[in-house]
Scaffold this motif. Structure first.
Motif, mmCIF file in Angstrom:
data_model
loop_
_atom_site.group_PDB
_atom_site.id
_atom_site.type_symbol
_atom_site.label_atom_id
_atom_site.label_comp_id
_atom_site.label_asym_id
_atom_site.label_seq_id
_atom_site.Cartn_x
_atom_site.Cartn_y
_atom_site.Cartn_z
ATOM 1 N N ILE A 10 0.944 -1.144 0.082
ATOM 2 C CA ILE A 10 -0.029 0.096 -0.152
ATOM 3 C C ILE A 10 0.861 1.098 -0.075
ATOM 4 O O ILE A 10 1.601 1.537 0.779
ATOM 5 N N PRO A 11 0.732 2.177 -1.010
ATOM 6 C CA PRO A 11 1.713 3.094 -0.924
ATOM 7 C C PRO A 11 1.274 4.417 0.255
ATOM 8 O O PRO A 11 0.254 4.206 0.787
ATOM 9 N N LEU A 12 2.359 5.039 0.592
ATOM 10 C CA LEU A 12 2.256 5.893 1.732
ATOM 11 C C LEU A 12 1.670 7.213 1.494
ATOM 12 O O LEU A 12 1.211 7.837 2.432
ATOM 13 N N LEU A 13 1.576 7.700 0.387
ATOM 14 C CA LEU A 13 0.913 9.041 -0.024
ATOM 15 C C LEU A 13 -0.174 9.228 0.462
ATOM 16 O O LEU A 13 -1.309 8.356 0.412
ATOM 17 N N GLY A 14 -0.582 10.500 1.338
ATOM 18 C CA GLY A 14 -1.753 10.769 1.714
ATOM 19 C C GLY A 14 -2.320 10.039 2.966
ATOM 20 O O GLY A 14 -3.644 10.201 3.337
ATOM 21 N N THR A 15 -1.393 9.497 3.597
ATOM 22 C CA THR A 15 -1.779 8.727 4.747
ATOM 23 C C THR A 15 -1.747 9.321 6.255
ATOM 24 O O THR A 15 -1.819 8.471 7.237
ATOM 25 N N ALA A 16 -1.090 10.465 6.310
ATOM 26 C CA ALA A 16 -0.930 11.167 7.471
ATOM 27 C C ALA A 16 -1.986 11.260 8.324
ATOM 28 O O ALA A 16 -2.992 12.004 7.667
ATOM 29 N N GLY A 17 -2.177 11.342 9.739
ATOM 30 C CA GLY A 17 -3.194 11.803 10.405
ATOM 31 C C GLY A 17 -3.446 13.243 10.108
ATOM 32 O O GLY A 17 -2.372 14.078 10.013
ATOM 33 N N HIS A 18 -4.776 13.740 10.010
ATOM 34 C CA HIS A 18 -4.851 15.272 9.832
ATOM 35 C C HIS A 18 -5.053 15.916 11.154
ATOM 36 O O HIS A 18 -6.206 16.077 11.793
ATOM 37 N N PHE A 19 -4.012 16.578 11.533
ATOM 38 C CA PHE A 19 -4.222 17.385 13.094
ATOM 39 C C PHE A 19 -3.411 18.740 12.591
ATOM 40 O O PHE A 19 -2.277 18.676 12.029
ATOM 41 N N THR A 20 -4.112 19.754 13.379
ATOM 42 C CA THR A 20 -3.232 21.002 13.221
ATOM 43 C C THR A 20 -2.661 21.487 14.457
ATOM 44 O O THR A 20 -1.957 22.571 14.571
ATOM 45 N N GLY A 21 -3.022 20.917 15.561
ATOM 46 C CA GLY A 21 -2.675 21.189 17.049
ATOM 47 C C GLY A 21 -2.424 19.974 17.815
ATOM 48 O O GLY A 21 -2.983 18.787 17.453
ATOM 49 N N TRP A 22 -1.246 19.973 18.609
ATOM 50 C CA TRP A 22 -0.860 18.839 19.414
ATOM 51 C C TRP A 22 -0.684 19.177 20.859
ATOM 52 O O TRP A 22 -0.377 20.146 21.253
ATOM 53 N N LEU A 23 -1.308 18.231 21.662
ATOM 54 C CA LEU A 23 -0.968 18.462 23.315
ATOM 55 C C LEU A 23 -0.417 17.010 23.461
ATOM 56 O O LEU A 23 -0.994 16.092 23.713
ATOM 57 N N SER A 175 6.356 20.806 12.501
ATOM 58 C CA SER A 175 5.923 21.029 10.956
ATOM 59 C C SER A 175 4.788 19.969 10.808
ATOM 60 O O SER A 175 3.924 20.139 9.656
ATOM 61 N N GLY A 176 4.845 18.906 11.328
ATOM 62 C CA GLY A 176 3.663 17.653 11.096
ATOM 63 C C GLY A 176 3.934 16.825 10.069
ATOM 64 O O GLY A 176 3.131 16.078 9.647
ATOM 65 N N LEU A 177 5.292 16.927 9.579
ATOM 66 C CA LEU A 177 5.574 16.006 8.493
ATOM 67 C C LEU A 177 5.772 14.677 9.193
ATOM 68 O O LEU A 177 6.313 14.452 10.025
ATOM 69 N N THR A 178 5.033 13.744 8.409
ATOM 70 C CA THR A 178 4.788 12.447 8.931
ATOM 71 C C THR A 178 5.469 11.411 7.978
ATOM 72 O O THR A 178 5.261 11.180 6.613
ATOM 73 N N TYR A 179 5.972 10.446 8.514
ATOM 74 C CA TYR A 179 6.819 9.348 7.847
ATOM 75 C C TYR A 179 6.292 7.981 8.207
ATOM 76 O O TYR A 179 5.770 7.746 9.296
ATOM 77 N N GLY A 180 6.713 7.043 7.319
ATOM 78 C CA GLY A 180 6.399 5.591 7.824
ATOM 79 C C GLY A 180 7.601 4.644 7.060
ATOM 80 O O GLY A 180 7.921 5.116 5.993
ATOM 81 N N ARG A 181 7.485 3.459 7.731
ATOM 82 C CA ARG A 181 8.331 2.519 7.111
ATOM 83 C C ARG A 181 9.847 2.779 7.043
ATOM 84 O O ARG A 181 10.584 2.623 6.083
ATOM 85 N N LEU A 204 7.862 9.599 3.315
ATOM 86 C CA LEU A 204 7.087 10.674 3.526
ATOM 87 C C LEU A 204 5.630 10.388 3.181
ATOM 88 O O LEU A 204 5.177 10.002 1.964
ATOM 89 N N ARG A 205 4.867 10.676 4.315
ATOM 90 C CA ARG A 205 3.257 10.114 3.915
ATOM 91 C C ARG A 205 2.536 11.423 3.627
ATOM 92 O O ARG A 205 1.479 11.264 2.915
ATOM 93 N N GLY A 206 2.941 12.530 4.197
ATOM 94 C CA GLY A 206 2.233 13.680 4.011
ATOM 95 C C GLY A 206 2.459 14.549 5.388
ATOM 96 O O GLY A 206 2.949 14.235 6.252
ATOM 97 N N ARG A 207 1.750 15.872 5.332
ATOM 98 C CA ARG A 207 2.042 16.713 6.616
ATOM 99 C C ARG A 207 0.708 16.851 7.150
ATOM 100 O O ARG A 207 -0.354 17.119 6.473
ATOM 101 N N SER A 208 0.769 16.783 8.468
ATOM 102 C CA SER A 208 -0.556 16.610 9.060
ATOM 103 C C SER A 208 -1.479 17.798 9.334
ATOM 104 O O SER A 208 -2.498 17.591 9.206
ATOM 105 N N CYS A 209 -1.088 18.975 8.735
ATOM 106 C CA CYS A 209 -1.910 20.257 8.664
ATOM 107 C C CYS A 209 -2.885 20.004 7.510
ATOM 108 O O CYS A 209 -3.823 20.796 7.219
ATOM 109 N N TYR A 210 -2.690 19.014 6.611
ATOM 110 C CA TYR A 210 -3.474 19.078 5.434
ATOM 111 C C TYR A 210 -4.316 17.819 5.183
ATOM 112 O O TYR A 210 -3.971 16.633 6.012
ATOM 113 N N PRO A 211 -5.674 17.911 4.620
ATOM 114 C CA PRO A 211 -6.238 16.429 4.319
ATOM 115 C C PRO A 211 -5.408 15.580 3.275
ATOM 116 O O PRO A 211 -4.536 16.155 2.790
#
Length: 308
Positions: A10-23, A175-181, A204-211
């Motif tokens: 399964i390709p990684l593109l577009g699989t990051a969780g969509h969050f713009t704030g973290w605690l 940054s929210g840059l999200t990676y896998g594998r 690179l799966r994507g950046r969490s700030c984006y859908p």
């Protein structure tokens, strides 16, 4: 079969969780099945914290130092804004979980509030939530330990960040840059790139700030041109599509004025388990259908992706 093995194609593109704030809340020791649950934080804290983070659209995350840690009574807390522009991270300490309720979590929608110490270097979260999925423990913890040895003080094991089937799953904050594998080499390259304002594309799966479609669009453009971490912004393309195979499109804008329209399609995949021990279920993934440069030098006609 481990879920990571079941998802290997399964390709990684577009699989990051969509969050713009973290605690992110330090909690040494064992975690429960939920990110924040009664067995970890207690019923009073859990219910109130869940309501507050939900209202502010902030991702609650448990963190701990790699290796075995004794609880000292003091917890590190990271408040993070991972918006496309103006992201920031602040760090402070608490001695009572109820102190979390003194924080206005809506602050993540604005500039750094100054309630903690500004964190300028990227913070690394490596999902190691074994109670959620065993792949995160088996694959995430060794990567966290290796990175912590090279970058002491910057690496945390984290509770579920989304996408355990892509473990080891890593998020860079703010940054929210999200990676896998990622393996140890890719993880080091990822952080070295971030430290000089660049973006490593390996895993690179994507950046969490984006859908999802916007995540895919940003990476698709980065694969075609050199761009620093803050050079690109992405907005959904609202133009209707009449092709039922298309999932949608997004517009990627470079700070120099160049713009691209990236379309994505949904591709069906054979059923497989999404988590370890789960029953197989239908699966899909996103892939770029075309990347068209709309403006700037060398504007192009649509460039379809290669046939599968």
């Amino acid at each position: 079969m481990l879920c990571t093995a079941a998802a290997a194609d399964i390709p990684l593109l577009g699989t990051a969780g969509h969050f713009t704030g973290w605690l992110c809340i330090e909690h040494p020791g064992a975690w429960g099945g939920d990110v924040i649950g009664d067995e970890v934080l207690g019923p009073e804290i859990t219910a109130e914290l869940a309501a507050r983070t939900s209202a502010a659209q902030v991702r609650p995350t448990l963190i701990r130092r790699p290796g075995r840690n004794e609880f000292t009574g003091t917890r590190t807390v990271l408040l993070v804004s991972s918006r496309p522009e103006g992201s920031w991270c602040e760090r402070f300490e608490i001695t009572d979980l109820r102190q979390l309720f003194d924080i206005d979590l809506h602050l993540v929608d604005g500039p750094p509030p100054g309630i903690g110490v500004r964190v300028d270097d990227s913070v690394v979260l490596v999902c190691a939530h074994g109670k959620r999925d065993q792949c995160c423990a088996l694959l995430g913890r060794p990567i966290a330990a290796a990175m912590a040895a090279d970058y002491p003080g910057r690496v945390w094991e984290a509770s579920h960040t989304g996408g355990h089937r892509f473990a080891p799953a890593v998020v860079l904050l703010p940054s929210g840059l999200t990676y896998g594998r990622v393996d140890a080499t890719a993880a080091k390259a990822m952080l070295e790139a971030a430290d000089v304002g660049e973006v490593s594309l390996t895993g690179l799966r994507g950046r969490s700030c984006y859908p999802p479609i916007s995540q895919l669009a940003e990476v698709a453009v980065r694969e075609q041109i050199p761009a620093n971490a803050t050079d690109l912004t992405v907005h959904p393309d609202q133009a209707p599509t009449h092709d039922p195979t298309m999932a949608g499109a997004a517009i990627v804008t470079h700070r120099d004025g160049r713009r691209w329209r990236v379309t994505a399609r949904t591709v069906p995949a054979a059923p497989r388990q999404a988590s370890c021990g789960a029953a197989p279920k239908p699966a899909t993934y996103l892939e770029p259908a075309a990347v068209e440069q709309l403006s700037g030098p060398f504007a192009t006609q649509p460039a379809p992706s290669a046939d599968r």
